[in-house]
Write an enzyme that holds these catalytic residues in place. Structure first.
Site, short mmCIF file in Angstrom:
data_model
loop_
_atom_site.label_atom_id
_atom_site.label_comp_id
_atom_site.label_asym_id
_atom_site.label_seq_id
_atom_site.Cartn_x
_atom_site.Cartn_y
_atom_site.Cartn_z
CG HIS A 268 -2.07 0.81 1.29
ND1 HIS A 268 -2.45 1.62 0.25
CD2 HIS A 268 -2.97 1.06 2.29
CE1 HIS A 268 -3.51 2.33 0.61
NE2 HIS A 268 -3.84 2.01 1.85
CG HIS A 307 -4.46 0.35 -8.26
ND1 HIS A 307 -5.81 0.32 -8.02
CD2 HIS A 307 -3.91 1.17 -7.33
CE1 HIS A 307 -6.06 1.11 -6.99
NE2 HIS A 307 -4.93 1.63 -6.55
CG ASP A 363 2.89 4.20 -4.16
OD1 ASP A 363 2.88 5.30 -3.60
OD2 ASP A 363 2.11 3.29 -3.88
#
Ligand code: CMC
Length: 428
Positions: A268, A307, A363
Site C-alpha cells: 500500500h 493496482h 507510487d
C-alpha cells in the site's frame, strides 16, 4: 418486462428466490434466506479480500478502473491538480462542495491555527531511538494524540468532530516533520503560520538557521499537487481500516493511527519507499532486463506496478510524471529516473505485464520526486499519510452518519476441528 431482481435457483432444494438488485448490487444478507432446511444458517458469500463486495455507500470519491478515472466529489483529479490546492481539496472532500472564498479563508485559518502540538508530544518523540522509522513514530504519535484530547470520544457531536478534523489535518504534518527532525537529530522547526500548508511543511522539515524559511515555489507547488493526488482513494486498505476501526466508535485519533498502520505496508503506502529501494538495487539501465525476468520468474513483484482497481492506467501516475519534469528543472535529474523510465518502457511492452494489466501506479514516480526534493526514503509513506488524513476522516465521518452502518464484523467459514474432549498433557 425488466425487473430489478435476480432469480436464484438452489439446486440443493429446487427452490427459487427473487433477490432485489439496487445500484447494480444485491444485499449479501438477502442470501441468508436461501436454506436447505429451517436449521440451516443460510447462504453466505466468501470474499476474502473484498474483491467484489461493496462495504458502504459513498459520495466522496469515484474510481473507474477500466477508464482510468479518479474524481473527488465529481471533480476530475486532473482539474483539481491543475487548479486547486491541497487545503481546498481537503475542504471539498470533507464537505462535499468547493468552498466559497470566505469559507476557504475560515477553513485555512482554522487548519493553520491547529498546527502546533502539545509540548509533551515532544517527550513521546524523544522516547524513540535515533533510527526509528518515521512511519512508526507517526503512527504512535497520532495515537498518543487521543490522550491529549479525551473529548474526541464524543464522536456524535458535530462541533467536537469539527475540532478534531482541524487538529488532525493540521497536526499530522507537524508530527511527520518532527519525526524526521528527531531521526536526523535536528531541533524541531515550529510551524510558520504565514506559509501555505505545503510551504509550512517544507519549513518544518528543512529550516535550519535562516530567520524565515522561504520555500522554493516550484517545489512547494509540486508537493501540494502530490498532496492533492493522495488525498483520497475510496475503499482502499487503509480507508477500510479507518472505517472498520471507527465503526467500534473509538475516537478518530486511534482510528487514524490504525489506518496509518495499514498504509505503512509495502503493498500500500509503503510501496513508494519500496520502489526507490528497488531502483537503487537495479542501479543502472543495463540491469533492467535481468530484473524484469526475475519478476516474471515470480522471485518478487515490480513495486509501483499494478493496482486492484486501475486496469488501464493510474491517472495519478500521469500527473506525477508532469510534476516530475517541473521538479527536475529545479533540482536536476536523478539518475534513477533513467532506470525508472527504462523499467516502465520494457514492462509496458512485455506480455507478462500487458496480460495482467499491470501499469505504473501513483507510487512509481512519486518516490523519485520526493528524493529529488530532499526527502529521505523512510519519509515517503509518511508523505502519503499527511494528505490521506483528509480522505480518512471524510470516510470516517460518512461512515458514522450512515444509518446502514454498524460495527464491522465479517463472518467466517469455519474449517477447524469438530468438538473434541480435552486431553491431559501426560496422555498426548
Ligand atoms: N509485479 C509483478 N506481478 C504482479 C504485480 C507486480 N507489481 N502486481 C500483480 N502482479 C501479478 C500477480 O502475481 C498475479 O499474477 P498471476 O495471475 O500469474 O498469479 C496478477 O498480477 C494479479 O495480481 P493480484 O495480486 O491478484 O492483484 P491485486 O489486485 O490483489 O494486487 C497490488 C494489487 C497493488 C497489491 C499488486 O499489484 C502489487 O503488489 N503491486 C506492487 C505494490 C504496489 O505498487 N502497491 C501500490 C499500490 S497503489 C498505491 C496504494 O494503493 O497504496
Amino acid at each position: 418486462m425488466v425487473t430489478n431482481t435476480l432469480t436464484i435457483t438452489d439446486n440443493r432444494t429446487g427452490k427459487q428466490y427473487d433477490i432485489p438488485i439496487e445500484n447494480e448490487t444485491i444485499k449479501a444478507i438477502d442470501l441468508r434466506k436461501i436454506k436447505v432446511n429451517d436449521d440451516d444458517f443460510g447462504l453466505m458469500t466468501y470474499d476474502p479480500a473484498f474483491t467484489n463486495t461493496a462495504s458502504c455507500k459513498s459520495r466522496i470519491t469515484l474510481i473507474d478502473g477500466d477508464k482510468g478515472i479518479l474524481r473527488y466529489r465529481g471533480y476530475p483529479i486532473e482539474q483539481l491538480a491543475e487548479r486547486s490546492n491541497y487545503l481546498e481539496v481537503a475542504y471539498l472532500i470533507l464537505h462535499g462542495e468547493l468552498p466559497t472564498e470566505p469559507q476557504l479563508k475560515d477553513w485555512a485559518w482554522n487548519i493553520t491555527h491547529h498546527t502546533f502540538i502539545n509540548e509533551n508530544i515532544k517527550k513521546v518523540l524523544d522516547g524513540f531511538h535515533y533510527d526509528a522509522h518515521p512511519m512508526g513514530i507517526f503512527i504512535s504519535t497520532v495515537s498518543a494524540l487521543s490522550t491529549f484530547y479525551p473529548e474526541a470520544k464524543n464522536i456524535f457531536d458535530a462541533d467536537t468532530r469539527r475540532k478534531q478534523i482541524y487538529r488532525l489535518i493540521a497536526k499530522v504534518a507537524t508530527i511527520a516533520a518532527f519525526a524526521y527532525r528527531h531521526r536526523v537529530g535536528l531541533p524541531y522547526s515550529y510551524p510558520d503560520n504565514d506559509l501555505s500548508f505545503s510551504g509550512n511543511f517544507l519549513n518544518m522539515m528543512f529550516k535550519t538557521s535562516e530567520l524565515k524559511y522561504q520555500p522554493n515555489p516550484v517545489l512547494e507547488r509540486a508537493l501540494d499537487v502530490l498532496f492533492i493526488l493522495h488525498a483520497d482513494h475510496e475503499q482502499n486498505c487503509s480507508t477500510n481500516s479507518m472505517r472498520s476501526i471507527g465503526s467500534s466508535h473509538v475516537d478518530p485519533y486511534s482510528a487514524l493511527a490504525g489506518a496509518a498502520a495499514a498504509l505503512y505496508g509495502p503493498l500500500h503506502g509503503g510501496a513508494n519507499e519500496a520502489v526507490l529501494r528497488m531502483l537503487n538495487e537495479i542501479g543502472s539501465v543495463e540491469r533492467v532486463p535481468e530484473y524484469i525476468s526475475r519478476v516474471k520468474n515470480g522471485d518478487f513483484r515490480l513495486m509501483g506496478f499494478g493496482h486492484r482497481v486501475y486496469k488501464n492506467y493510474d491517472p495519478r501516475a500521469k500527473i506525477i510524471k508532469q510534476v516530475a519534469d517541473e521538479v527536475f528543472e529545479v533540482t536536476g535529474k536523478d539518475k534513477l529516473l533513467e532506470v525508472a523510465l527504462e523499467l516502465e518502457r520494457i514492462a509496458l511492452d512485455d506480455e507478462y505485464f500487458v496480460k495482467r494489466k499491470l501499469y505504473p501506479n501513483v507510487d512509481f514516480y512519486s518516490g523519485i520526486i520526493y528524493k529529488a526534493m530532499g526527502f529521505p526514503v523512510e519519509m515517503f509513506p509518511v508523505l502519503f499519510a499527511i494528505p490521506r488524513t483528509a480522505g480518512w476522516i471524510a470516510q470516517w465521518e460518512e461512515m458514522l452518519l450512515d444509518s446502514d452502518q454498524k460495527i464491522a464484523r465479517p463472518r467466517q467459514i469455519y474449517l477447524g476441528s469438530d468438538t473434541r474432549d480435552f486431553t491431559p498433557i501426560e496422555n498426548r
